[in-house]
Motif scaffolding. Structure first.
Motif, PDB file in Angstrom:
ATOM      1  N   GLU A 192       0.964  -1.262   0.016  1.00  0.00           N
ATOM      2  CA  GLU A 192      -0.159   0.054  -0.020  1.00  0.00           C
ATOM      3  C   GLU A 192       0.940   1.299  -0.159  1.00  0.00           C
ATOM      4  OE1 GLU A 192      -4.099  -1.481   1.899  1.00  0.00           O
ATOM      5  OE2 GLU A 192      -2.803  -0.581   3.456  1.00  0.00           O
ATOM      6  N   TRP A 210      -3.141  -1.475  -4.115  1.00  0.00           N
ATOM      7  CA  TRP A 210      -4.644  -1.707  -4.026  1.00  0.00           C
ATOM      8  C   TRP A 210      -5.487  -0.504  -4.278  1.00  0.00           C
ATOM      9  CZ3 TRP A 210      -6.945  -6.169  -4.161  1.00  0.00           C
ATOM     10  CH2 TRP A 210      -6.236  -7.337  -3.335  1.00  0.00           C
ATOM     11  N   ARG A 219      -9.521  -0.459  -6.149  1.00  0.00           N
ATOM     12  CA  ARG A 219     -10.471   0.261  -5.409  1.00  0.00           C
ATOM     13  C   ARG A 219     -11.192   1.181  -6.502  1.00  0.00           C
ATOM     14  NH1 ARG A 219     -11.506   2.227  -0.147  1.00  0.00           N
ATOM     15  NH2 ARG A 219      -9.379   1.228   0.487  1.00  0.00           N
ATOM     16  N   HIS A 250       0.613  -9.198  -3.298  1.00  0.00           N
ATOM     17  CA  HIS A 250      -0.366  -8.482  -3.649  1.00  0.00           C
ATOM     18  C   HIS A 250      -0.520  -7.962  -4.894  1.00  0.00           C
ATOM     19  CE1 HIS A 250      -1.951  -8.426   0.688  1.00  0.00           C
ATOM     20  NE2 HIS A 250      -0.768  -8.472   0.897  1.00  0.00           N
ATOM     21  N   GLU A 253      -4.147  -8.145  -6.691  1.00  0.00           N
ATOM     22  CA  GLU A 253      -4.978  -6.657  -6.941  1.00  0.00           C
ATOM     23  C   GLU A 253      -5.376  -7.122  -8.539  1.00  0.00           C
ATOM     24  OE1 GLU A 253      -2.929  -3.168  -6.704  1.00  0.00           O
ATOM     25  OE2 GLU A 253      -4.790  -2.037  -6.995  1.00  0.00           O
ATOM     26  N   ALA A 279      -5.411  -9.244   2.906  1.00  0.00           N
ATOM     27  CA  ALA A 279      -6.435  -8.432   2.068  1.00  0.00           C
ATOM     28  C   ALA A 279      -7.675  -8.500   2.426  1.00  0.00           C
ATOM     29  CB  ALA A 279      -6.376  -9.009   0.740  1.00  0.00           C
ATOM     30  N   HIS A 281     -10.074  -5.310   0.952  1.00  0.00           N
ATOM     31  CA  HIS A 281      -9.643  -5.599  -0.353  1.00  0.00           C
ATOM     32  C   HIS A 281     -10.198  -6.902  -0.967  1.00  0.00           C
ATOM     33  CE1 HIS A 281      -7.149  -2.204  -0.288  1.00  0.00           C
ATOM     34  NE2 HIS A 281      -6.355  -2.866   0.695  1.00  0.00           N
ATOM     35  N   TYR A 312     -15.142  -2.198  -0.890  1.00  0.00           N
ATOM     36  CA  TYR A 312     -15.175  -1.146  -1.289  1.00  0.00           C
ATOM     37  C   TYR A 312     -16.520  -0.309  -1.060  1.00  0.00           C
ATOM     38  CZ  TYR A 312     -10.504  -2.271  -2.933  1.00  0.00           C
ATOM     39  OH  TYR A 312      -9.240  -3.005  -2.983  1.00  0.00           O
TER      40      TYR A 312
END
Ligand code: FMN
Ligand code: SF4
Ligand code: FES
Lengths: 157, 436
Positions: B25, B30, B34, B106, B110, B146, B151, B157
């Motif tokens: 992050e 991520w 989003r 990640h 993602e 996550a 996530h 979200y």
């Protein structure tokens, strides 16, 4: 035939089953649980897995025999896998294999009489840039010289 | 070419242990997922990836956005959709996905969430090869993080989208990297490839619409969402846009993974001190396999090529997985081909006669050459068997041996003739231990 999964393994299997729309899809994951639980997969274990998943034993045997990475009964406590595919062959995996054969007094494909080590030559382990490559059970070692191999073997409990 | 290439795939250092999420992050991770889920429609995401021209990095080079667009609408095919991540990496000479998963799990996650959102899937399966337990653990930990950070899971979200990820470990079978074999394996069967059509986009996992993408393909997606089409197309070539991880192995001073724009010169990858840094023992190169073990070999006089899909095709070979295997003059090409034939014979699933018989026959003939008992007529026989294997099978594994056979025999006939009872020079014998 009194083989059974432990309470803990059964809980894990229930969690696995929740992740797939069919019970059959959990075959490989449950074989992994069985591998840990019983130390290897023999015919009794396959029957148990079949019962657990509502499959026939023949179905589970068919799946098991297709895959080379599941623990066979009779394998040693430590399975030593040396990659023998092209990139590693170019960088001397043969020397590492010869060394292990000489040190353990067995040929590739065999298990030491004390059932401590099984030596296997395997196909590409996806570490071709760091050959020679040796996998010891779940642990991967790269750039393995004969001296490094000796140190790895001596460090095993 | 004016601005220096800035890596966006391999940007994390070392093994991702606990806390990988925070570090991801901090690098802007991520944000793309989003943004895609909250600000874009699925059709817009597909349109973006199509416009970027991202081509699959697993071997075939099929445009990712186009493939996603094949998933039929729910009124035509109801029920769940699946996104399957192909992390079975087992093409000899290829080790890029391993690096992506080990150092930056990640990033692939993602990309997978964005792809799943685009095709209307709420379930992602990551099929990771059985020989990668450490990477499977790293992924599992990243998935746990996550979920904790929102996530993954329900109400993604603060939308109605839900996303679940399951890591599914393979168990040792090269063929399970082929996408339909992977699906059969994931369903709990022996890893047999399936006849297409139906294509997985219509009827794949559990008979439902399914998209399968390679790890590296998905790792490209977050940057495309974040930085856009023009940025992505500023790298690479018109038909092969973007960056690529090239896995360099064999007789190089600096084997390893290197990220570079598609279209980079093969000679640059081999010789530049930033990449392979030249032959390891100063012997000139004899041959290079440019795209993983399944593609035709290049001779030393053919190495002046660009590493993109179209240039390598024009040169009679393929970009494949981008695994570059360099071989210097000490190598005996008969032993090289013998090692590969042994591999493909071992890995054939046995469903198709031309593959089952052809790989075995080829390996037996090469064993004769290995034992210095080759015959002149065997050269024609090898080519004939290769012809009978090409394009006649359920999956391309048979071609994956036939193409190397043809290129080795036609480009290095004299090396085979040395194995006909004459004196074999003292070459590095790459496969003598590996004789199965
Ligand atoms: C024999 C064989 C082995 C394959 N192995 C892999 C593999 O290990 N990983 C992979 O991503 N694709 C592999 N592929 C390619 C897949 O079938 C498929 O094209 C790919 O996963 C699609 O993803 P992409 O479009 O993102 O590249 C293999 C194909 C064949 C024929
Ligand atoms: S080509 Fe070979 S590996 Fe592919 S399905 Fe046929 S027999 Fe199996
Ligand atoms: S060839 Fe040995 S790890 Fe790939």
């Amino acid at each position: 035939m009194s083989l059974a999964f432990s309470e803990r393994a059964r809980a894990e299997i229930d969690r696995l089953l929740a992740r797939y729309p069919t019970r059959g899809a959990a075959t490989l994951p449950v074989l992994r649980v069985a591998e840990r639980e019983f130390g290897g997969i023999d015919d009794d274990v396959m029957v148990l897995v079949a019962d657990t998943l509502d499959l026939s034993p023949a179905q589970v045997r068919g799946v098991f025999s297709f895959y080379t990475h599941l623990r066979r009964p009779g394998w040693g406590k430590y399975v030593l896998q040396v990659c023998a595919t092209l990139s590693c062959a170019l960088r001397g995996c043969e020397g590492l294999a010869d060394h292990l054969e000489a040190r353990l007094g067995i040929r590739a494909g065999q298990t030491t009489p004390d059932r401590r080590f099984t030596l296997l030559k395997v196909e590409c382990l996806a570490r071709c840039g760091e050959s020679p490559v040796l996998q010891v059970n779940d642990d991967m070692y790269v750039n393995v010289t004969p001296a490094k191999a000796d140190a790895i073997l001596e460090s095993l409990p | 070419m004016s601005t220096p290439y800035e890596p966006y795939l391999l940007t994390a250092d070392g093994t991702a242990d606990f806390g990988a999420l925070r570090r991801y992050e901090e690098r802007g991770g991520w944000a793309a997922a989003r943004r895609a889920v909250t600000e874009m429609t699925p059709a817009e995401v597909i349109g973006l990836v199509k416009a970027a021209g991202l081509r699959g990095r697993g071997g075939a080079g099929f445009p990712a956005g186009v493939k996603w667009g094949f998933v039929p609408p729910p009124d035509r095919v109801p029920g769940p959709r699946y996104l399957v991540v192909n992390a079975d990496e087992s093409e000899p000479g290829t080790f890029k996905d391993q690096a992506l998963l080990e150092t930056d799990p990640h990033l692939t996650l993602e990309g997978a969430v964005i792809a799943a959102y685009a095709i209307g899937a709420e379930t992602i399966y990551i099929y990771i090869r059985g020989e990668m337990p450490a990477e499977a653990r790293i992924l599992q930990e990243a998935i746990h993080e996550a979920y904790g950070a929102g996530h993954l899971g329900a109400g993604l979200y603060d939308t109605a989208t839900r996303m679940d990820v399951t890591v599914h470990r393979g168990a040792g079978a090269y063929i399970c990297g082929e996408e339909t074999a992977l699906l059969t394996s994931l369903e709990g069967g022996r890893g047999y490839p399936r006849i297409k059509p139906p294509f997985p986009a219509f009827s794949g996992l559990f008979g439902q619409p399914t998209i399968i993408n390679n790890v590296e393909t998905l790792a490209n997606v977050p940057a495309i969402v974040n930085r856009g089409v023009a940025w992505f197309r500023s790298m690479g070539t018109e038909q092969s846009p973007g960056g690529k991880i090239f896995s360099l192995s064999g007789h190089l001073k600096r084997p390893g993974n290197y990220e570079a724009p598609l279209g980079i010169g093969l000679l640059t990858l081999l010789h530049d001190p930033r990449y392979g840094a030249g032959p390891w023992q100063e012997r000139p190169f004899k041959a290079v396999i440019p795209g993983g073990s399944s593609v035709p070999v290049l001779r030393a006089d053919e190495l002046d090529v660009r590493m993109d899909f179209e240039s390598l095709q024009a040169a009679g070979t393929m970009l494949g997985s981008g695994g570059v295997i360099a071989m210097d003059e000490s190598v005996d090409m008969v032993e090289v081909l013998y090692n590969l034939a042994r591999f493909y014979h071992h890995e054939s699933c046995g469903q198709c006669t031309p593959c089952r018989e052809g790989t075995g026959w080829t390996a037996r003939i090469l064993r004769r050459f290995h034992e210095n008992r080759g015959r002149e007529e065997d050269l024609a026989l090898l080519l004939d068997i290769a012809d009978q294997m090409m394009g006649k099978t359920i999956c391309p594994l048979a071609d994956a041996l036939a193409m190397p056979v043809k290129s080795h025999v036609t480009k290095f006939p004299d090396e085979f003739r040395r194995h006909m009872g004459g004196e074999i020079p003292r070459y590095v014998p790459p496969s003598s231990w590996a004789v199965g």
